[in-house]
Design a protein around this motif. Structure first.
Motif, PDB file in Angstrom:
ATOM      1  N   ASP A 312       0.730  -0.792  -0.269  1.00  0.00           N
ATOM      2  CA  ASP A 312       0.131   0.349  -0.283  1.00  0.00           C
ATOM      3  C   ASP A 312       0.872   1.628  -0.263  1.00  0.00           C
ATOM      4  O   ASP A 312       0.867   2.517   0.138  1.00  0.00           O
ATOM      5  N   THR A 313       2.055   1.233   0.268  1.00  0.00           N
ATOM      6  CA  THR A 313       3.205   3.012   0.337  1.00  0.00           C
ATOM      7  C   THR A 313       4.563   2.399  -1.087  1.00  0.00           C
ATOM      8  O   THR A 313       4.743   3.317  -1.245  1.00  0.00           O
ATOM      9  N   MET A 314       4.189   1.679  -1.678  1.00  0.00           N
ATOM     10  CA  MET A 314       5.493   1.011  -2.587  1.00  0.00           C
ATOM     11  C   MET A 314       4.356   1.265  -4.056  1.00  0.00           C
ATOM     12  O   MET A 314       3.262   0.818  -3.992  1.00  0.00           O
ATOM     13  N   THR A 315       4.878   1.978  -4.885  1.00  0.00           N
ATOM     14  CA  THR A 315       4.352   2.275  -6.171  1.00  0.00           C
ATOM     15  C   THR A 315       5.163   0.867  -6.996  1.00  0.00           C
ATOM     16  O   THR A 315       5.818  -0.066  -6.592  1.00  0.00           O
ATOM     17  N   VAL A 316       4.189   0.238  -8.182  1.00  0.00           N
ATOM     18  CA  VAL A 316       3.969  -1.494  -8.719  1.00  0.00           C
ATOM     19  C   VAL A 316       5.577  -0.919  -9.684  1.00  0.00           C
ATOM     20  O   VAL A 316       6.142  -2.070  -9.303  1.00  0.00           O
ATOM     21  N   GLU A 317       5.932   0.305 -10.026  1.00  0.00           N
ATOM     22  CA  GLU A 317       7.251   0.202 -10.045  1.00  0.00           C
ATOM     23  C   GLU A 317       8.773  -0.203  -8.529  1.00  0.00           C
ATOM     24  O   GLU A 317       9.106  -1.204  -9.353  1.00  0.00           O
ATOM     25  N   GLN A 318       8.370   0.008  -8.000  1.00  0.00           N
ATOM     26  CA  GLN A 318       8.648  -0.230  -6.866  1.00  0.00           C
ATOM     27  C   GLN A 318       8.828  -1.935  -6.209  1.00  0.00           C
ATOM     28  O   GLN A 318       9.255  -2.844  -5.530  1.00  0.00           O
ATOM     29  N   ILE A 319       7.683  -1.751  -7.030  1.00  0.00           N
ATOM     30  CA  ILE A 319       7.144  -3.499  -6.544  1.00  0.00           C
ATOM     31  C   ILE A 319       8.123  -4.452  -6.968  1.00  0.00           C
ATOM     32  O   ILE A 319       8.490  -5.505  -7.185  1.00  0.00           O
ATOM     33  N   ASP A 366      -4.047  -8.791  -4.820  1.00  0.00           N
ATOM     34  CA  ASP A 366      -3.558  -8.729  -3.976  1.00  0.00           C
ATOM     35  C   ASP A 366      -3.055  -6.948  -3.439  1.00  0.00           C
ATOM     36  O   ASP A 366      -3.348  -6.714  -2.421  1.00  0.00           O
ATOM     37  N   ILE A 367      -2.477  -6.410  -4.492  1.00  0.00           N
ATOM     38  CA  ILE A 367      -2.309  -4.758  -4.455  1.00  0.00           C
ATOM     39  C   ILE A 367      -3.592  -4.414  -4.026  1.00  0.00           C
ATOM     40  O   ILE A 367      -3.509  -3.499  -3.200  1.00  0.00           O
ATOM     41  N   SER A 368      -4.215  -4.343  -5.069  1.00  0.00           N
ATOM     42  CA  SER A 368      -5.868  -4.028  -4.723  1.00  0.00           C
ATOM     43  C   SER A 368      -6.532  -4.077  -3.547  1.00  0.00           C
ATOM     44  O   SER A 368      -7.176  -2.756  -2.843  1.00  0.00           O
ATOM     45  N   GLN A 369      -6.342  -5.288  -3.668  1.00  0.00           N
ATOM     46  CA  GLN A 369      -7.450  -5.402  -2.159  1.00  0.00           C
ATOM     47  C   GLN A 369      -6.769  -4.466  -1.231  1.00  0.00           C
ATOM     48  O   GLN A 369      -7.789  -4.219  -0.269  1.00  0.00           O
ATOM     49  N   VAL A 370      -5.661  -5.088  -0.765  1.00  0.00           N
ATOM     50  CA  VAL A 370      -4.705  -4.052   0.300  1.00  0.00           C
ATOM     51  C   VAL A 370      -4.629  -2.548   0.271  1.00  0.00           C
ATOM     52  O   VAL A 370      -4.816  -1.808   1.672  1.00  0.00           O
ATOM     53  N   ARG A 371      -4.335  -2.450  -0.654  1.00  0.00           N
ATOM     54  CA  ARG A 371      -4.632  -0.814  -1.251  1.00  0.00           C
ATOM     55  C   ARG A 371      -6.135  -0.014  -0.152  1.00  0.00           C
ATOM     56  O   ARG A 371      -6.469   1.067   0.029  1.00  0.00           O
ATOM     57  N   SER A 372      -7.422  -1.509  -1.047  1.00  0.00           N
ATOM     58  CA  SER A 372      -8.914  -0.863  -0.467  1.00  0.00           C
ATOM     59  C   SER A 372      -9.091  -0.607   0.755  1.00  0.00           C
ATOM     60  O   SER A 372     -10.287  -0.225   1.101  1.00  0.00           O
ATOM     61  N   LEU A 373      -8.046  -1.582   1.287  1.00  0.00           N
ATOM     62  CA  LEU A 373      -8.278  -1.843   2.727  1.00  0.00           C
ATOM     63  C   LEU A 373      -7.338  -0.759   3.811  1.00  0.00           C
ATOM     64  O   LEU A 373      -7.479  -0.531   4.770  1.00  0.00           O
ATOM     65  N   SER A 374      -6.660  -0.015   3.209  1.00  0.00           N
ATOM     66  CA  SER A 374      -5.741   0.584   3.455  1.00  0.00           C
ATOM     67  C   SER A 374      -6.253   2.156   3.730  1.00  0.00           C
ATOM     68  O   SER A 374      -7.348   2.784   3.799  1.00  0.00           O
ATOM     69  N   LEU A 376      -4.729   4.801   3.583  1.00  0.00           N
ATOM     70  CA  LEU A 376      -3.988   5.718   3.402  1.00  0.00           C
ATOM     71  C   LEU A 376      -4.710   6.588   2.130  1.00  0.00           C
ATOM     72  O   LEU A 376      -4.887   5.417   2.012  1.00  0.00           O
ATOM     73  N   PRO A 377      -5.160   7.757   2.217  1.00  0.00           N
ATOM     74  CA  PRO A 377      -5.925   8.213   0.946  1.00  0.00           C
ATOM     75  C   PRO A 377      -5.205   7.675   0.010  1.00  0.00           C
ATOM     76  O   PRO A 377      -5.897   7.332  -1.370  1.00  0.00           O
ATOM     77  N   ALA A 378      -3.811   8.242  -0.360  1.00  0.00           N
ATOM     78  CA  ALA A 378      -2.869   7.878  -1.382  1.00  0.00           C
ATOM     79  C   ALA A 378      -3.058   6.413  -1.865  1.00  0.00           C
ATOM     80  O   ALA A 378      -3.496   5.957  -3.543  1.00  0.00           O
ATOM     81  N   ALA A 379      -3.673   5.665  -0.881  1.00  0.00           N
ATOM     82  CA  ALA A 379      -2.950   3.913  -2.018  1.00  0.00           C
ATOM     83  C   ALA A 379      -4.571   3.655  -1.737  1.00  0.00           C
ATOM     84  O   ALA A 379      -4.745   3.043  -2.747  1.00  0.00           O
ATOM     85  N   LYS A 380      -5.637   4.321  -1.418  1.00  0.00           N
ATOM     86  CA  LYS A 380      -7.501   4.145  -1.512  1.00  0.00           C
ATOM     87  C   LYS A 380      -7.421   4.145  -3.016  1.00  0.00           C
ATOM     88  O   LYS A 380      -8.239   4.119  -3.864  1.00  0.00           O
ATOM     89  N   ALA A 381      -6.751   5.866  -3.274  1.00  0.00           N
ATOM     90  CA  ALA A 381      -6.827   5.802  -4.455  1.00  0.00           C
ATOM     91  C   ALA A 381      -5.924   5.289  -5.715  1.00  0.00           C
ATOM     92  O   ALA A 381      -6.515   5.422  -7.005  1.00  0.00           O
ATOM     93  N   ALA A 382      -5.248   4.964  -5.727  1.00  0.00           N
ATOM     94  CA  ALA A 382      -4.686   3.865  -6.594  1.00  0.00           C
ATOM     95  C   ALA A 382      -4.744   2.394  -6.223  1.00  0.00           C
ATOM     96  O   ALA A 382      -3.955   1.271  -6.321  1.00  0.00           O
TER      97      ALA A 382
END
Length: 651
Positions: A312-319, A366-374, A376-382
């Protein structure tokens, strides 16, 4: 009363009040070894042998708030044919449910009649006659190792072959034969363990080939088509997996040591020293199979201390960078492992690249699920899964990964073949480059010898449609199939011919009735029209679809029940929907019997809303007066369904 008499009375009272497990002159064995078990829910943590009882201390592990139960008919038996009955229990009441605590862990003890002097091991069984009853064989009553299996000369361990590289297989259609034996086998355990065999490159075996039939002596043999040397496995659910390779026109011999399989699955013994390889293999790439069946054939230990991938904090590029670095670390470690054969090291390095493609396909969920539950506003938006998937396809593939997708040695990698079977059009394009999506364009690309991954993916898609969706090839898919490399073309066309012949045979069978549903999406009207003709009868309505494996299992299990109850007037109605291809639906009806409807999307949605159908199979029990008596999600077994229907019919 005389003083001695008082003392005697007091002693007698104490004996009466003492627990029935009281151990006189107890001999104890902690964490006794055992040869075989059909469960990891309960294990024996300690055995006490006394003059009055044999006490098994049991460790149980199960889902919190769920329940376990021990049958009052449980016994111990020994090699001399003697049986020892259950005397008492502590911590559990035989025949009654024990609800598991929040920890999911519980313990209890069972006291049996004292075993005969000199007994070295006993078998535990519940003796319910049910398929799922718990059994533990060969519980050692003396400290020490389990008996060694009798092995042929060829099964002696050889040194790693550090000189021979991983061969490059070629596409060639043929039949692979697997023969072997389950060492330490006990008749009936294959039903409990669900032993099956899977192979066939990226082509999953059809249902008729999946179950491995085991003879009374533990021997087995299975044959199936393959299109090159391919990884294969015999496995027991998620408890253990014996790995080997199959090749067209070749025979692989596999001996599986059930002692070691049991140890690996055990909660109490999994950290004990290995009893030897899980499997002994003779045949294609046997030296690689020997390595893969070792318990230490992994490199997970090199990730200790490495930071986790924070989705939820790393960008897809970083992942993607994180996963590529991880694959590089693992690859370097595999190539360093001189205790493994050179071919094994090279294959495991290929697996690491294939794993990147596997993550590219599946990680966006997995990334989408983690971010949707985060939080962090930035994570939810992505958290948009589609955009994440597009980014993974753009950033994950490297030149090395793309080359690997068309390296024929990848045919030996299970992970690569998983990628082949799951990849969608966008995934294939990310790994192969732009492809003309027309039938002609796909056929031309699939015929290119440099496009191995695409050819396998196309063949796998066609093969699955025939074998699992029971949908024959159409004119457009036939055009693609005919341009595939010869081995792949032969496999797909043979499966298609077999399906067409089976459909022709089934079209001449009867024993079922197809009904036309009324043209309405009003749930009440629809349900009334379906049930009205059967007033005065008990009715079971089975909501299912052709692609639903549990539905098909339920149909098979219910076959004898239907034969029994239909004679008494019970009616069986089966309702599928538009997602079941009509050709597959009609093909399956003779084996199901009964009355059948195939609803459109609106009709199915209306009934689902009214009845609360959230998954299938779903069962509706309708009383003779037309009222709904019971709803049931999931198949509970043939016996409970039969009993409920008999009560409904007043039998």
């Amino acid at each position: 009363m005389h003083k001695k008499a008082l003392i005697a009375c007091a002693a007698a009272a104490l004996l009466v009040l003492a627990p029935r497990h009281a151990a006189a002159q107890a001999k104890a064995i902690d964490r006794p070894a055992f040869a075989l078990s059909n469960t990891t829910t309960v294990e024996v943590s300690r055995v006490e042998l006394t003059d009055t009882a044999t006490i098994l201390y049991m460790s149980a592990s199960h889902r919190p708030k769920s329940w376990i139960k021990i049958s009052p008919t449980a016994t111990l038996s020994d090699g001399g044919g003697r049986t020892y009955s259950l005397l008492s229990a502590r911590g559990i009441e035989p025949g009654k449910r024990l609800t598991m605590p929040e920890s999911g862990e519980a313990s209890f003890s069972l006291a049996f009649s004292p075993v005969a002097p000199g007994t070295t091991s006993v078998d535990f069984a519940e003796n319910t006659g049910e398929e799922g009853e718990w059994k533990i064989w060969g519980i050692c009553l003396r400290p020490g190792a389990l008996p060694q299996p009798q092995l042929p000369e060829w099964a002696k361990a050889a040194r790693p072959d550090t000189a021979t590289p991983l061969p490059t297989p070629r596409l060639r259609h043929g039949t692979a034969t697997i023969r072997g034996r389950l060492l330490g086998y006990r008749p009936g355990i294959e039903k409990s363990l669900g032993i099956a065999c899977s192979a066939g490159n990226a082509f999953a075996l059809p249902p008729s080939k999946r179950n491995l039939r085991v003879q009374a002596d533990g021997s087995f043999q299975v044959e199936f088509p393959v299109v090159s040397t391919t990884p294969a496995a015999i496995f027991s659910l998620n408890r253990w997996r014996a790995r080997f390779f199959a090749a067209p026109g070749d025979t692989t011999l596999v001996l599986i040591d059930l002692r070691e399989a049991t140890r690996r699955a055990s909660r109490l013994h999994r950290d004990d020293a290995p009893l030897g390889p899980l499997a002994y293999v003779r045949g294609p790439l046997a030296h690689v199979a020997h390595d893969l069946n070792r318990p230490d054939c992994n490199v997970d230990y090199i990730d200790r201390g490495q930071p986790w991938c924070d989705l939820d904090t790393m960008t897809v590029e970083q992942i993607c960078r994180h996963e590529r670095q991880r694959a590089a670390r693992h690859t370097a470690e595999w190539l360093r492992r001189k205790d493994l054969s050179l071919a094994t090291r090279q294959l495991c390095a290929i697996d690491e690249q294939a794993r990147l493609a596997y993550l590219m396909e599946l990680m966006h969920h997995d990334i989408s699920q983690v971010r949707s539950l985060s939080r962090l506003p930035a994570a939810k938006a992505a958290a948009d899964a589609r955009l994440i998937a597009d980014s993974l396809r753009r950033l994950m593939p490297t030149p090395a990964l793309r080359r690997q997708m068309n390296d024929a040695r990848s045919l030996l990698s299970t992970t690569f073949l998983d990628v082949v079977s799951m990849a969608g059009e966008a995934d294939v394009e990310a790994l192969c480059g732009p492809i003309d999506g027309s039938a002609a364009g796909l056929a031309e690309a699939a015929a290119d010898p440099q496009q191995l991954f695409l050819s396998l993916n196309m063949a796998s898609t066609l093969y699955d449609a025939v074998n699992f969706e029971l949908t024959p090839l159409t004119d457009s898919t036939l055009a693609v199939a005919r341009r595939l490399p010869e081995a792949l073309r032969t496999l797909v066309m043979a499966a298609n011919d077999s399906l067409l012949a089976a459909m022709e045979r089934n079209s001449r069978r009867g024993g079922y009735t197809i009904h036309e549903a009324p043209a309405t999406t009003d749930a009440d009207s629809l349900l009334a029209a379906i049930t009205a003709p059967w007033r005065g009868h008990a009715v079971l309505i089975d909501f299912w679809n052709t692609w639903c494996a549990p539905c098909r299992m339920g149909h098979k299990a219910m076959k004898p029940v239907k034969a029994e109850l239909e004679a008494d007037g019970t009616v069986f109605i089966n309702i599928a929907n538009h997602t079941s291809p009509e050709s597959a639906w009609r093909y399956m009806l003779p084996d199901i019997g009964g009355h059948h409807y195939r609803l459109d999307e609106g009709q199915w949605r209306a009934l689902s809303r009214k009845l609360g159908i959230r998954g299938i199979p779903f069962y509706l029990f309708v009383a003779p007066d037309g009222t709904i008596s019971h709803k049931q999600a999931g198949f509970s077994g043939a016996a409970p369904v039969r009993d409920r229907l008999r009560r409904l019919a007043g039998k």
